[in-house]
Design a protein around this motif. Structure first.
Motif, PDB file in Angstrom:
ATOM      1  N   GLN A  62       0.496  -1.478  -0.030  1.00 31.91           N
ATOM      2  CA  GLN A  62       0.119   0.198   0.034  1.00 31.91           C
ATOM      3  C   GLN A  62       0.814   1.123   0.445  1.00 31.91           C
ATOM      4  O   GLN A  62       0.064   1.916  -0.891  1.00 31.91           O
ATOM      5  N   LEU A 122       5.996   7.400 -12.273  1.00 29.86           N
ATOM      6  CA  LEU A 122       4.353   8.343 -12.074  1.00 29.86           C
ATOM      7  C   LEU A 122       3.963   7.201 -13.539  1.00 29.86           C
ATOM      8  O   LEU A 122       2.738   7.601 -13.473  1.00 29.86           O
ATOM      9  N   GLU A 150      -1.135  14.032 -10.109  1.00 31.32           N
ATOM     10  CA  GLU A 150      -1.154  12.329  -9.838  1.00 31.32           C
ATOM     11  C   GLU A 150      -1.010  11.573  -8.875  1.00 31.32           C
ATOM     12  O   GLU A 150      -1.324  10.134  -9.357  1.00 31.32           O
ATOM     13  N   ALA A 151       0.420  11.906  -8.357  1.00 32.14           N
ATOM     14  CA  ALA A 151       0.725  10.890  -6.917  1.00 32.14           C
ATOM     15  C   ALA A 151      -0.769  11.278  -6.372  1.00 32.14           C
ATOM     16  O   ALA A 151      -0.707   9.823  -5.405  1.00 32.14           O
ATOM     17  N   ILE A 160      -2.285   8.024  -7.193  1.00 35.15           N
ATOM     18  CA  ILE A 160      -1.659   7.211  -6.879  1.00 35.15           C
ATOM     19  C   ILE A 160      -2.131   6.434  -5.442  1.00 35.15           C
ATOM     20  O   ILE A 160      -2.977   5.514  -5.623  1.00 35.15           O
ATOM     21  N   ASN A 161      -1.978   7.641  -4.571  1.00 32.97           N
ATOM     22  CA  ASN A 161      -2.198   7.345  -3.483  1.00 32.97           C
ATOM     23  C   ASN A 161      -3.434   6.757  -3.177  1.00 32.97           C
ATOM     24  O   ASN A 161      -3.657   5.632  -2.335  1.00 32.97           O
ATOM     25  N   ALA A 162      -4.344   7.671  -3.469  1.00 32.40           N
ATOM     26  CA  ALA A 162      -6.381   7.009  -3.234  1.00 32.40           C
ATOM     27  C   ALA A 162      -6.556   5.685  -3.435  1.00 32.40           C
ATOM     28  O   ALA A 162      -6.751   5.119  -3.128  1.00 32.40           O
ATOM     29  N   GLN A 177      -3.970   3.164  -4.172  1.00 34.26           N
ATOM     30  CA  GLN A 177      -3.604   2.102  -3.548  1.00 34.26           C
ATOM     31  C   GLN A 177      -4.280   2.077  -2.498  1.00 34.26           C
ATOM     32  O   GLN A 177      -4.091   0.865  -1.722  1.00 34.26           O
ATOM     33  N   THR A 178      -4.841   3.307  -1.461  1.00 31.31           N
ATOM     34  CA  THR A 178      -5.166   3.337  -0.806  1.00 31.31           C
ATOM     35  C   THR A 178      -6.525   1.657  -0.796  1.00 31.31           C
ATOM     36  O   THR A 178      -7.257   0.755   0.301  1.00 31.31           O
ATOM     37  N   ALA A 201      -6.266  -1.590  -1.172  1.00 35.23           N
ATOM     38  CA  ALA A 201      -5.542  -2.651  -0.224  1.00 35.23           C
ATOM     39  C   ALA A 201      -6.987  -2.361   1.185  1.00 35.23           C
ATOM     40  O   ALA A 201      -6.566  -3.705   1.941  1.00 35.23           O
ATOM     41  N   GLN A 226      -4.087  12.083 -14.195  1.00 41.63           N
ATOM     42  CA  GLN A 226      -4.825  10.885 -13.269  1.00 41.63           C
ATOM     43  C   GLN A 226      -4.391  10.066 -13.589  1.00 41.63           C
ATOM     44  O   GLN A 226      -3.954   8.827 -13.248  1.00 41.63           O
ATOM     45  N   PHE A 251      -3.443   7.937 -16.575  1.00 44.49           N
ATOM     46  CA  PHE A 251      -2.922   7.310 -17.432  1.00 44.49           C
ATOM     47  C   PHE A 251      -1.667   7.399 -15.867  1.00 44.49           C
ATOM     48  O   PHE A 251      -1.076   6.201 -15.954  1.00 44.49           O
ATOM     49  N   ALA A 252      -1.470   7.632 -14.729  1.00 42.47           N
ATOM     50  CA  ALA A 252      -1.015   7.512 -13.842  1.00 42.47           C
ATOM     51  C   ALA A 252      -1.363   6.364 -13.062  1.00 42.47           C
ATOM     52  O   ALA A 252      -0.429   5.417 -12.357  1.00 42.47           O
ATOM     53  N   ALA A 253      -2.349   6.186 -12.535  1.00 40.20           N
ATOM     54  CA  ALA A 253      -3.103   5.215 -11.390  1.00 40.20           C
ATOM     55  C   ALA A 253      -3.704   4.124 -12.074  1.00 40.20           C
ATOM     56  O   ALA A 253      -3.456   3.179 -11.519  1.00 40.20           O
ATOM     57  N   PRO A 281      -2.208   2.328 -13.730  1.00 42.76           N
ATOM     58  CA  PRO A 281      -1.628   1.019 -13.989  1.00 42.76           C
ATOM     59  C   PRO A 281      -1.911   0.080 -13.107  1.00 42.76           C
ATOM     60  O   PRO A 281      -1.185  -1.305 -12.188  1.00 42.76           O
ATOM     61  N   MET A 282      -2.345   0.416 -11.603  1.00 43.68           N
ATOM     62  CA  MET A 282      -1.504   0.586 -10.688  1.00 43.68           C
ATOM     63  C   MET A 282      -2.211  -0.554 -10.271  1.00 43.68           C
ATOM     64  O   MET A 282      -2.443  -1.710  -9.650  1.00 43.68           O
ATOM     65  N   GLN A 337      -2.237  -3.342 -12.118  1.00 41.14           N
ATOM     66  CA  GLN A 337      -1.204  -4.459 -11.803  1.00 41.14           C
ATOM     67  C   GLN A 337      -1.963  -5.615 -10.308  1.00 41.14           C
ATOM     68  O   GLN A 337      -1.933  -6.445 -10.502  1.00 41.14           O
TER      69      GLN A 337
END
Lengths: 310, 390
Positions: free
Chosen positions: A7, A210, B82-83, B86-88, B90-91, B94, B108, B110-112, B114-115, B118
């Motif tokens: 996370q 990013l 973008e960051a 991604i943080n949102a 990931q949270t 999880a 945003q 395009f950045a998030a 792919p997470m 995956q």
């Protein structure tokens, strides 16, 4: 622990990037030059990596991006940023204080406007689908963590070298430093170029990190944010900007996580969730009030040292 | 100094606590993540999306959720960068959500995205309109029609209104990703319809004075002006265009598809033609229900962003129900649930407030109906309505 790293892997690496960017702004500041140009070189480094990895060295989608190419991109980004900093720095560093800050903001704007207009930078949409050298975000720590350690060690040694003392002398009094045989132009230029190269390298890794790169990266907002890392962390020792970058990047996410702690009354949860940026702002204001020199000052380090020896 | 130590140690404790508790949460309701921009300069859109999603949550739970099991929306703010997205993401990943609605901006995404790809979590984009979003991965789909599909309708409607149109000037906000991709569609539509693209003028979303561009444009005597921008800058540009004496037809891009533009260009807004992916006037039962719920809560007509967020939640809920009818959800582990939900989303057809929706195998939206509206301002010059002409 595994899920923790899953996370927060992204956050941990982001924290190291912020610390590196703070160092890149701290370098010219060591010589007393308030330069806000770091985001411009950060953006350029990112575009170099983005263009190279999507157009010059394409990999099949899904295949990992070879690590040595990433290192090559970082080198190219450092070289281009360094040369550009040399060209820009020569005239710009004739300016002092706020005027230098303004000139460097202009550089940030020029880079932003150029990237909005050029075909190769993808205009307003930017470049996306940047290939990944690592399987998880946390693995980027192999690059960013090592880079942070190396740059921190470099700046630490620099502070105690002849050149570092020349930086400090320039910062305290340019006339007196000149009278003692320090060449102000080359010394300032060196500090500026070093900072630019570091920012360029960070940008190159960030673009991969990013997945996408666009004109919203490395803007004037970023300048102010990076300056805040240095001011809050402390601008008189290299540990200050590093601490500031790590802390200020983690803080919004820590506040987000706090809202998820079970057992909190609903009012507190919604305040933490919706008001986390308010809390963030208040904490920044409070820290400038109570720690006007930044969180980590040379005096604090001396005290720690004494305690360690006692 | 003690203060620092207290702060640092409490931060460490907080991180560890939240991480360990995220694992051990109640699994009763089915969790769907919503990651949109609740703060930052994109919050205007994100807030509308939050309202739409919340209405959907209440409405579908009232109807019995997923075969009796309620859904629970988990909101995480992406802010505008973008960051943050991604943080949102990931949270949420999880936090054991089965799927994610978001993020607000294409950049945003395009950045998030792919997470999520995956992690194998299905994503429904409520408002990403740039080219290439569904192609990010198998788990990425969108309920927002790409600009290339929506925009041409407005130009055709303008031609219906005034068949004498020949010379066209296009304006666009060059620092806005949406406007700059929309304008390429407008420009190719103009050339494809055999009109003369006399000039392309650019501005910034932060600009307030457009006289240079307008003077350039009006020197060419256009009969049609097309503006791609956001509410504040686009509205101001149109106002100044009229003040400089332009009397021809104006087509606005999707960024002007909001009542927020009325106070900006006031009586000069009158007559702007706008292509829309959503119309509150659509007669389907689900849309009228949504419209009533929205009006009861907000006291105005629902905007497109709210309708799209509602539709995204609806697609997830209906896909979950379909999946649950085949295999009971609680017999599947989370990874399988996410995987099968993605297949179920792509396989279905959905009667949403946006009209009938379905998806191509890559996750691109297939939307059957689009709308063209014309702004009619009231006599007070402050309020107005979108009147549907198509």
């Amino acid at each position: 622990m595994d899920s923790f790293f899953n996370q927060y892997g992204f956050l941990i690496v982001s924290m190291t990037f912020s610390a590196l960017l703070a160092l890149s702004l701290y370098l010219p500041l060591m010589a007393g030059q308030l330069s806000l140009a770091s985001p411009a070189f950060y953006a350029i480094g990112g575009y170099i990596a983005a263009v190279l990895s999507t157009q010059i060295f394409p990999v099949e989608s899904g295949a990992p991006f070879p690590l040595e190419r990433l290192l090559l991109e970082m080198l190219i980004a450092a070289a281009v940023s360094g040369v550009l900093a040399l060209l820009v720095g020569l005239p710009a560093l004739r300016l002092r204080g706020v005027y230098l800050a303004l000139a460097t903001i202009a550089l940030v704007e020029i880079v932003r406007v150029l990237s909005l207009n050029l075909e190769i930078t993808g205009k307003a949409i930017g470049i996306f689908g940047i290939p990944q050298p690592f399987a998880t975000k946390l693995d980027y720590l192999w690059i960013s963590g090592v880079l942070l350690l190396v740059s921190a060690f470099f700046v630490y040694r620099l502070e105690h070298s002849r050149m570092g003392r020349a930086f400090a002398a320039l910062r305290e009094d340019e006339l007196a430093a000149g009278a003692m045989g320090i060449n102000p132009t080359t010394t300032k230029l060196l500090a500026f170029v070093l900072g630019a190269m570091l920012a360029g390298v960070v940008g190159a890794v960030s673009a991969h990190f990013l997945n996408t790169w666009n004109a919203r990266q490395g803007t004037f907002d970023a300048s102010i944010l990076i300056l805040a890392y240095v001011i809050i962390g402390g601008s008189r020792t290299f540990l200050g900007p590093i601490a500031g970058g790590l802390l200020l990047t983690a803080l919004p996410e820590v506040l987000r996580a706090l809202a998820g702690v079970p057992g909190l009354p609903p009012l507190a949860v919604s305040f933490l969730q919706d008001g986390r940026l308010i809390i963030y702002g208040v904490l920044i204001v409070l820290s400038t009030l109570f720690f006007p020199q930044g969180l980590i000052t040379p005096a604090l380090l001396r005290r720690w040292n004494r305690k360690g020896r006692a | 100094m003690r203060l620092i130590r207290v702060v640092i140690s409490s931060l460490v404790v907080a991180i560890l606590l939240s991480a360990s508790f995220a694992l051990a949460q109640d699994v009763q309701p089915i969790k769907i993540g919503v990651a949109v921009a609740q703060t930052s300069n994109v919050a205007l859109f994100g807030q509308e999306q939050v309202i739409g999603a919340k209405i959907a949550e209440a409405y579908f739970n009232e109807k019995g959720g997923v075969n009796g099991r309620p859904i629970q929306l988990v909101f995480q703010d992406t802010a505008g960068d973008e960051a943050g997205a991604i943080n949102a993401f990931q949270t949420l990943i999880a936090d054991t959500v089965v799927g994610i609605v978001g993020p607000t901006l294409s950049q945003q995404a395009f950045a998030a995205d792919p997470m999520a790809e995956q992690a194998g979590v299905p994503v429904l984009a409520p408002s990403n309109t740039a080219k290439g979003i569904p192609e990010v991965g198998n788990f990425i789909a969108r309920v927002s029609a790409p600009v290339a599909v929506v925009a041409p309708n407005a130009v055709r409607a303008a031609l219906n209104l005034d068949p004498n149109i020949k010379d066209v000037v296009v304006f666009y906000a060059q620092n806005d990703a949406f406007a700059s991709s929309e304008t390429t569609t407008f420009q190719s539509t103009v050339t494809n319809l055999g009109l003369n693209l006399a000039s392309v003028q650019t501005f910034q979303t932060t600009d307030t004075d457009f006289s240079a561009q307008i003077t350039n444009a009006l020197a060419l005597n256009p009969q049609l002006v097309i503006v791609s921008g956001l509410a504040a800058d686009g509205g101001n540009l149109i106002r100044q265009l009229r003040e400089f004496g332009y009397t021809g037809v104006i087509v606005g891009g999707n960024g002007l598809n909001t009542a927020n533009v009325f106070p900006v260009c006031q009586q000069f807004c009158d007559g702007i033609i706008i292509a829309q992916a959503y119309s509150p006037a659509a007669e389907s039962e689900i849309n009228q229900t949504f419209r009533e719920l929205y009006k009861a809560e907000q006291g105005k007509e629902p905007p497109q962003f709210s309708a799209q967020a509602f539709s995204a939640v609806q697609v997830f809920v209906e896909a979950l129900i379909r999946l649950d009818n085949i295999t009971k959800l609680d017999t599947l582990d989370l990874a399988t649930q996410r995987n099968l939900l993605n297949l179920s989303v792509l396989a279905g057809g959905y009667e949403t407030p946006l009209g009938m929706l379905s998806f191509t195998p890559t996750g691109e939206i297939v939307q059957e109906q689009f709308y063209v509206a014309q702004i009619k301002m009231n006599a007070d010059g402050q309020t107005g309505t979108f009147e549907y002409i198509q």
